[in-house]
Design an enzyme around this catalytic site. Structure first.
Site, PDB file in Angstrom:
ATOM      1  N   HIS A 289       0.858  -1.187   0.000  1.00 32.65           N
ATOM      2  CA  HIS A 289       0.000   0.000   0.000  1.00 32.65           C
ATOM      3  C   HIS A 289       0.890   1.231   0.000  1.00 32.65           C
ATOM      4  O   HIS A 289       1.954   1.236   0.627  1.00 32.65           O
ATOM      5  CB  HIS A 289      -0.923   0.022   1.216  1.00 32.65           C
ATOM      6  CG  HIS A 289      -2.081   0.957   1.045  1.00 32.65           C
ATOM      7  ND1 HIS A 289      -2.035   2.269   1.448  1.00 32.65           N
ATOM      8  CD2 HIS A 289      -3.300   0.770   0.489  1.00 32.65           C
ATOM      9  CE1 HIS A 289      -3.193   2.853   1.144  1.00 32.65           C
ATOM     10  NE2 HIS A 289      -3.972   1.977   0.577  1.00 32.65           N
ATOM     11  N   LYS A 729     -15.661   4.875   1.673  1.00 35.37           N
ATOM     12  CA  LYS A 729     -15.567   6.051   0.815  1.00 35.37           C
ATOM     13  C   LYS A 729     -16.865   6.272   0.039  1.00 35.37           C
ATOM     14  O   LYS A 729     -17.253   7.408  -0.246  1.00 35.37           O
ATOM     15  CB  LYS A 729     -14.391   5.890  -0.163  1.00 35.37           C
ATOM     16  CG  LYS A 729     -13.033   5.998   0.499  1.00 35.37           C
ATOM     17  CD  LYS A 729     -11.899   5.915  -0.503  1.00 35.37           C
ATOM     18  CE  LYS A 729     -11.719   4.519  -1.053  1.00 35.37           C
ATOM     19  NZ  LYS A 729     -10.523   4.393  -1.901  1.00 35.37           N
TER      20      LYS A 729
END
Length: 838
Positions: A289, A729
Site C-alpha cells: 500500500h 468512501k
C-alpha cells in the site's frame, strides 16, 4: 485532512519528495505538520521556558535562559537536543533570513561542539529510576535526538540548528497560545519558513522526519518494555507468565474468564475450548500500500535500534561500564547511519521488490516468533486446562498469504511472469530457511537411542525402524544420518528454484539440470520426514528432546509450507468479461459483452458441464489472432495459463474485485478450467461498494442454485471478501459499517440454506477510515454472530505490517490478540439486533 497531515508528517519520504520537487511555497502546510506532531509529543517542557521564546516577524530570537535549559532537554519530542546541529552553507537562497543568535556550548572548553564520549550524555543509562517507564522513554528519545544532532553536525555548517530551534520554539509557543480568530499565530512561522533556502528546507525537513522516525522506534520499544514488565509482574503474582492472564485480550485471559467463572461465567467446558483452539485459524494476508514509504533499509535500521534499546533494558541494573559503553556506541553508529541513508527509493518499486519488502517480517521476525508464540500458547493451554490439553503438533492457528506479486487490479506491471518470479522466490527463501533449521536439528539431535545389554533398542518402534532403515543399523547417530538427506534435498530445492528463476529471466540453463521430482514440492513430504523423527524420539524415551527445537520446525512447516506465503491472484471482473468476449467472438458465438446476465450464466453453466476446452493453449498468440484478442485479454489468458503451471501451495485464492453478479464469479471458474488448472483456486468475490454489499446475498443465492458451481466447491466451502475501504468512501463509515454487518448476516443465512461453509475475508486497511481498528480484540468479537466461526482472514497493509509484526514482542502480542479474539468470538453470546433497533 488532519489524518493526511499526520501521515504526511510521519512519512519522511512524502515530505522529502514534496520539498525536493520545490513544492515548499505553502509553508503553512509544512509548518502545520511539524507543529502538530512536535506539539503532541512534547510533554515536559515548562510553560515558563516556552513563554521565553520571543518571536518577531520573519525571524525568531529564542531567549537562551540557562536556568530553563535542563527542563527543555527533557522534552521527549523537541529537536532542541540537536544542540550543535550545523548546516552546510546554503546554495543560492530565495530570501536570506535574519541569522539567529548563536548559542554557547553547554560544555565548557569544547569550542561549541558536542562532546562525543559515549559514557557522558547522551547515554542510554540515565540516572532515572528503571521503574519509571515514562522517564525511560523520554530519556531514550532525548538520547537518540542528541545522537542525531551529532551525526548531522559532522556533515553541515553551524546555522541550521538555530533555525530548527527557532522553528521548534515558535511551534511550541504557538501551540500553547490562545487561538485568535484570524489564525495569525502561525504567521511568524510561515514568514520564517518562506525565508529558508531550498537546501535548508531539505536538511531541516530531513532532521524532523528522521527524529520522528527514531521517536516512533522508541515508542514502539516502549510497548515491548511494558509487555515485559507485565509478564514479570504476573509471574511474581503466581501466574504462568507465558501469555498475559490479566489482560482480557490475551488468550490466557480469555481462558481464565471462561474456565474460572469470569466473562464466560464458567459455562464453557475445557473440551469445547480445546477443540476451538485446535481448529481455529487466522490467516494474515500481506498487501502493499502507498502508505508504506519507508525503505526496507530504514525498517531494518529502526529494528536494530529497538534491539539496542532492548539490550539496554536487560543490562540496566547489572551491566558493566564496558557493556554500557558498547551499547551507547552501537546506538550512535545506527543513528549516524540512519542520517546518511536516503529515505526515499530513487527508482519506482517493482512488484518483485514490493514482495521482497513485504516478506521481510516473515523471514526476520515471524519465522522464529510464530513458533515461540505457539510454544507459549501450548504452555498456557496445559496450565489452564490440564497437561493433556496441549496444542497438537500439526495444529495451525495461523497462516500467512500475500497479494504482493499477485494483485494485478489496476497495476499493469503485475503480469504472468512477475507472479511466476515471486512464487519461485518465495520457494527459494522457504527452502533456504528450512535447510538451515534442519542442519541445526542435526547438531541438536546427535545422539543414539538407549540400548540394552544385548546392544539392541529396548523399545520397539515403527518410526525408529524407519529411521534406522535410512541411517543404517550400525549408525551411532541415526537421527543425524536420517536428517542429512532431508537437508541436502532442501538445498537442492533452493538450487532448483534458482535454476527456474534463471530460465525465467532468460539466462543460460546450467549443465546439471535439477528436475522437479528431485526436490521438495509438497510440504506434506517434509512434514512426514520430521514427524517420523519426532515419533521415533518419543518412542525411544527421548520426548524431552523431541519436544524441543524439532517441534518449532514442524510448526513452521504447518504454518508456512514450502512456499513461505502463497500468493492470491486479484483481478477486476471486467477483464474476465473482456477475455470471454474475445473467446466467444473467436468461436463465432457473438459478443459475450452484449449478452444479458441470464445468457451469460446459462452459457458458462453449459461449458462447465461439458468440460470441453474452449481454446487450445496459446492460440491467442498465433498469427491472425490479433483480430479477436486484445492485449489485455491476452494477458488475462496468460495469467490463467500461469496458474495451471504452478505447483501445490504456490497460490491461494483468486479474488474478483468489482464483483457484481453471479456470472462474474462463474467466469473465473470457467477460465481456470479451460486453462487446465487441475485444482482450481478458490474463487473469492469481493463486494466493495454499498450497492455491491446490498446485492451480495441475491448474487450468492443465485450462484449456489447452479449445480455446476456448487459441485465445484471444495469441501463445500465458499470464501467471500468484504471491502471496507471502498464502501466507507462510497457511503461513509457509519452507513458502510452497518451495511457490512447486515450483508454478512444475510450471506450467512444464504450459506446455511445451501449447507455451505462460508468464510469471510476482511479487506481492512490500517486507518480507521479504511476499515482498520486499533482495538483488534473488540473489533473481531463484535462481528455478527455466526460469521467468524473460528476462521478469520484479514489483510495487513503497508506500514501496519511493520507496526504489528516488525519486532519480536509486538509480533507475539499481535498473534496473541488475534488468537484470543477468535476464541472469545466463538463462545461469547451476542444477540442479533432487534427489529426495533434496525
Amino acid at each position: 485532512q488532519a489524518i493526511d497531515l499526520y501521515k504526511s508528517a510521519r512519512s519522511s519520504g512524502y515530505l522529502f519528495r514534496r520539498i525536493s520537487r520545490g513544492r515548499y511555497g505553502q509553508g503553512l502546510w509544512i509548518l502545520q505538520a511539524f507543529y502538530h506532531m512536535i506539539g503532541a509529543s512534547s510533554r515536559s517542557a515548562t510553560a515558563a521556558a516556552l513563554r521565553s521564546a520571543r518571536i518577531s516577524s520573519g525571524t525568531a530570537r529564542t531567549a537562551r535562559i540557562r536556568s530553563s535549559r535542563p527542563p527543555l532537554r527533557q522534552s521527549a519530542a523537541a529537536l532542541h537536543t540537536l544542540r550543535t546541529l550545523p548546516s552546510a552553507q546554503p546554495a543560492a537562497s530565495r530570501r536570506q533570513p535574519t541569522p539567529a543568535r548563536p548559542s554557547p556550548s553547554p560544555f565548557p572548553g569544547d569550542g561549541g561542539a558536542r562532546r562525543m564520549s559515549s559514557l557522558a550524555e547522551p547515554t542510554l543509562f540515565p540516572a532515572v529510576s528503571s521503574s519509571d517507564d515514562e522517564a525511560l522513554l523520554r530519556s531514550d528519545v532525548r538520547t537518540m535526538g542528541a545522537l542525531l544532532g551529532d551525526a548531522i553536525s559532522q556533515h553541515h555548517g553551524p546555522e541550521v540548528f538555530e533555525k530548527i530551534e527557532a522553528l521548534r520554539s515558535m511551534a511550541k509557543a504557538s501551540r500553547l497560545a490562545e487561538a485568535d480568530a484570524g489564525g495569525s499565530r502561525l504567521g511568524p512561522m510561515v514568514d520564517f519558513v518562506s525565508g529558508l533556502s531550498e537546501p535548508e528546507l531539505v536538511v531541516i525537513s530531513r532532521a524532523f522526519a528522521h527524529f520522528l522516525g527514531i521517536a516512533n522506534a522508541a515508542e514502539a520499544h516502549q510497548r515491548c518494555r511494558r509487555l515485559a514488565e507485565d509478564s514479570r509482574r504476573e509471574g511474581a503474582e503466581g501466574h504462568l507468565g507465558a501469555l498475559h492472564e490479566t489482560k482480557r485480550d490475551s488468550t490466557a485471559g480469555v481462558l481464565a474468564g471462561f474456565l474460572d467463572g469470569g466473562d464466560g461465567d464458567g459455562s464453557v467446558g475445557r473440551d469445547d475450548l480445546y477443540e476451538s483452539l485446535c481448529t481455529q485459524c487466522v490467516e494474515i494476508v500481506l498487501t502493499a500500500h502507498p502508505t508504506q514509504v519507508n525503505r526496507r533499509t530504514l525498517l531494518e535500521k529502526h529494528g536494530r535500534v529497538q534491539t539496542v534499546l532492548t539490550e539496554a533494558d536487560r543490562i540496566r541494573q547489572s551491566g558493566t561500564p564496558y557493556e554500557r559503553k558498547e551499547l551507547d556506541d552501537a546506538l550512535r553508529r545506527e543513528i549516524a547511519s540512519i542520517w546518511q541513508t536516503d529515505e526515499v527509493s530513487r527508482v519506482k518499486p517493482s512488484p518483485q521488490s514490493e514482495a521482497e519488502k513485504g516478506t521481510l517480517v516473515l523471514e526476520t521476525v515471524l519465522w522464529e516468533d510464530l513458533p515461540k508464540f505457539l510454544r507459549k500458547l501450548d504452555a498456557t493451554m496445559r496450565d489452564k486446562m490440564g497437561e493433556e490439553y496441549g496444542l497438537p503438533l500439526k495444529a495451525s492457528p495461523f497462516k500467512f498469504a500475500s497479494w504482493m506479486g499477485g494483485d494485478r487490479d489496476g497495476n499493469p506491471n503485475v503480469v504472468a511472469d512477475v507472479t511466476r518470479e515471486v512464487t519461485l522466490t518465495n520457494r527459494l527463501k522457504a527452502a533456504e530457511l528450512f535447510e538451515k533449521d534442519v542442519r541445526e536439528l542435526m547438531s541438536l539431535i546427535s545422539g543414539n537411542p538407549p540400548r540394552g545389554m544385548n546392544d539392541t533398542c529396548q523399545t520397539e518402534s515403527e518410526a525408529m525402524d524407519k529411521v534406522r532403515a535410512r541411517a543404517g543399523v550400525e549408525s551411532r547417530a541415526p537421527f543425524r544420518s536420517y536428517l542429512n538427506p532431508v537437508a541436502t534435498k532442501l538445498g537442492k530445492t533452493a538450487d532448483w528454484a534458482r535454476q527456474e528463476l534463471s530460465k525465467l529471466q532468460g539466462e543460460a540453463t546450467p549443465a546439471n539440470t535439477i528436475l522437479p521430482e528431485d526436490v521438495y514440492l509438497s510440504s506434506d513430504e517434509l512434514m512426514d520426514e520430521l514427524l517420523t523423527v519426532h515419533q521415533s524420539l518419543v518412542d525411544t524415551g527421548n520426548a524431552v528432546v523431541a519436544n524441543g527445537r524439532l517441534v518449532d520446525v514442524i510448526r513452521k512447516v504447518a504454518a508456512f509450507g514450502l512456499t513461505l506465503v502463497p500468493l492470491d491472484i486479484r483481478q477486476e471482473s471486467d477483464l474476465h468479461s473482456e477475455a470471454l468476449d474475445c473467446i466467444t467472438r473467436y468461436l463465432g458465438l457473438g459478443s459475450y459483452l452484449q449478452w444479458d446476465e441470464g445468457a451469460r450464466v446459462s452459457w458458462i453453466d453449459q461449458q462447465l458441464q461439458s468440460r470441453r476446452p474452449l481454446l487450445r493453449a496459446g492460440v491467442w498468440n498465433e498469427p491472425g489472432s490479433e483480430e479477436f484478442f486484445t492485449p489485455t485479454a491476452i494477458e488475462t489468458l496468460e495469467t490463467f495459463q500461469m496458474i495451471s503451471e504452478q505447483y501445490e501451495g504456490s497460490l491461494g485464492a483468486y479474488v474478483i474485485s468489482q464483483c457484481t453478479s453471479a456470472s462474474d464469479i462463474m467466469a473465473v471458474l470457467l477460465l481456470q478450467r479451460d486453462a487446465g488448472v487441475e485444482r482450481p483456486l478458490r474463487v473469492v468475490p469481493l463486494f466493495e461498494t454499498l450497492d455491491d454489499l446490498n446485492g451480495a446475498p441475491a448474487t450468492m443465492e443465485q450462484l449456489f442454485s447452479i449445480p455446476s458451481y456448487i459441485g465445484s466447491l471444495e469441501r463445500m466451502k465458499q470464501e467471500i471478501m468484504i471491502g471496507y475501504s471502498d464502501s466507507a468512501k462510497d457511503a461513509g463509515r457509519l452507513a458502510a459499517s452497518w451495511a457490512q454487518y447486515e450483508t454478512q448476516v444475510k450471506l450467512s443465512e444464504v450459506a446455511k440454506k445451501f449447507n455451505v461453509d462460508q468464510v469471510y475475508f476482511h479487506g481492512k486497511g490500517g486507518t480507521v477510515g479504511r476499515g482498520g481498528n486499533p482495538n483488534t480484540f473488540d473489533a473481531i468479537v463484535s462481528h455478527a454472530p455466526g460469521t467468524v466461526n473460528g476462521q478469520f482472514r484479514v489483510t495487513e497493509q503497508g506500514e501496519m505490517i511493520n507496526q504489528n509484526f516488525g519486532y519480536s514482542d509486538r509480533a507475539q502480542r499481535t498473534l496473541d490478540i488475534y488468537t484470543a479474539a477468535v476464541l472469545a468470538e466463538q463462545h461469547t453470546h451476542r444477540p442479533l439486533p432487534s427489529k426495533e433497533f434496525k
